[in-house]
Design a protein around this motif. Sequence first.
Motif, short mmCIF file in Angstrom:
data_model
loop_
_atom_site.label_atom_id
_atom_site.label_comp_id
_atom_site.label_asym_id
_atom_site.label_seq_id
_atom_site.Cartn_x
_atom_site.Cartn_y
_atom_site.Cartn_z
N SER A 341 0.83 -1.22 0.00
CA SER A 341 0.00 0.00 0.00
C SER A 341 0.86 1.25 0.00
N GLN A 342 2.02 1.21 0.67
CA GLN A 342 2.87 2.39 0.76
C GLN A 342 3.67 2.64 -0.50
N GLN A 343 3.55 1.77 -1.48
CA GLN A 343 4.17 2.00 -2.78
C GLN A 343 3.18 2.60 -3.78
N GLN A 344 1.94 2.84 -3.31
CA GLN A 344 0.90 3.37 -4.17
C GLN A 344 0.76 4.88 -3.93
N ARG A 351 -8.25 19.72 2.87
CA ARG A 351 -8.56 21.08 3.27
C ARG A 351 -8.74 22.01 2.07
N GLY A 352 -9.47 21.50 1.08
CA GLY A 352 -9.82 22.33 -0.08
C GLY A 352 -8.77 22.40 -1.16
N LEU A 353 -7.64 21.71 -1.02
CA LEU A 353 -6.59 21.76 -2.02
C LEU A 353 -6.37 20.38 -2.63
N VAL A 354 -6.06 20.35 -3.93
CA VAL A 354 -5.68 19.10 -4.59
C VAL A 354 -4.38 18.61 -3.96
N THR A 355 -4.36 17.36 -3.54
CA THR A 355 -3.26 16.84 -2.74
C THR A 355 -2.83 15.46 -3.25
N ILE A 356 -1.52 15.23 -3.27
CA ILE A 356 -0.98 13.92 -3.61
C ILE A 356 -0.79 13.12 -2.32
N TYR A 357 -1.36 11.93 -2.29
CA TYR A 357 -1.25 11.05 -1.14
C TYR A 357 -0.38 9.84 -1.48
N PHE A 367 -5.81 2.08 12.04
CA PHE A 367 -4.60 2.38 11.28
C PHE A 367 -4.96 2.96 9.91
N SER A 368 -4.35 4.08 9.58
CA SER A 368 -4.56 4.71 8.28
C SER A 368 -3.56 4.15 7.28
N LEU A 369 -4.01 3.85 6.09
CA LEU A 369 -3.15 3.30 5.04
C LEU A 369 -2.71 4.36 4.06
N HIS A 370 -2.85 5.64 4.43
CA HIS A 370 -2.43 6.71 3.53
C HIS A 370 -1.93 7.90 4.34
N SER A 371 -1.10 8.72 3.69
CA SER A 371 -0.60 9.94 4.31
C SER A 371 -0.35 10.97 3.21
N VAL A 372 -0.36 12.25 3.59
CA VAL A 372 -0.15 13.32 2.62
C VAL A 372 1.31 13.30 2.17
#
Length: 429
Positions: A341-344, A351-357, A367-372
């Motif tokens: 998952s961390q290779q994806q 917060r209103g902005l386009v963000t790459i995760y 447990f969250s499988l994603h981070s900013v």
Amino acid sequence: MPIALHYAARTDLGLGSKSRNEDSGYAGPDLLILADGMGGHAAGDVASSTVVGELVALDGEGVGADDALHQLGEAVKRANDRLRDEMDHSDDLEGMGTTLIALLRTGTKLALANIGDSRAFMLRGGTFSQITKDHSFVQALLDDGRITPEEAEHHPQRSLVTRVLTGRDDDVPDLSMREAQIGDRYLLCSDGLSDYVAGSTIEDILRGSQTPAEAADRLVAIALRASTRDNVTVVVADVVDQSEPVHNQPQVVGAAAALGTAGDQAVEAPAPLTPAEKAAALSREANTPLNQQPPPEGPHGPQLAEEGPRSPRAAWFRWGALGGLILCVLLIAAFVGYRWSQQQFYVGEERGLVTIYQGVPQDFGPFSLHSVDSKTDIATTDLPQFYRDRVDSTLSASSKNEAIRIVEDLRTEMVKCQTGTADGSTCTP
């Protein structure tokens, strides 16, 4: 020679994060409909079911061949107006929309209406072909010769649509008329199938299935095996001689069935044939109250004739060893899954902005499988409505570089809208 339709409709929630089915499907003696709702929190399920509810009145009306295309177009317009009315009465529904494919039989002809990126295919003899054209960003790239069909099949922005039903006056579908032939097999599907399963595989399943029901079940199953993250809905219909016995009970699936918007048409629930449905049935049996279950035989359950008396200590040892083995397997699987998952990467909103995760847009318990990974300066409110919806639903990427390319394409579309150089149908906020 008079013809009839032999049909089946199936749907599944899919394996993504959606908590409700936003697709709607309908199959009846003279009418086939598939609608893929969108809007995220803006009620895509309401949009798709509303449109199906408006169009279903055409089934069994005996529309003449000369008037069928006009009647279908007018029905779609009424459905689109109904969407506008719904949004005017509820701010929570503002921004909803839906794709639509509708096939209306009249005599030996089929009137076809299409808007969005849901697809209709036809299998006739040795030829398998797509009979609708996507209204999407990727299709525009194809039309301009900027990408190949092979590249389009796996393009990370293949879900970005440019035209759907949203209640606006310029939401006009493509309309066409075609001659049906006995032996034809038609498929209507949402992108939960076509985005995850190759066209050649879809063709093989349609060719290798004896009945529409078998084909529909196998198509949904293969989409789930391909790990579709979207709702997947299919409607399959065979053109047969009218003298052949045909199952004429209409079928309603998805949001239209859940919300009860298909008018007075009878709803047939398909038999539990899929693995998921079988598992649900077994789960219901397992949860039968204890006072309804047969009593155990002996102090430790039934004993086989060739067995001696059972030792409670040996039983606990066996169960403990089995439990330890299962726990080890689960821990290894969890570790491997987390590493994967961390290779994806994917593009979403923060917060209103386009963000790459980095990771996948899912959580595993606490447990969250994603981070900013990185934020951009692109405000989602500056994007056209449907690009905004797709960002809300997240856009997957095969790598961080691919995610950056998605962001730059979104920036390009934003600038085009701000400078007035883009197609107006894509720039309505």
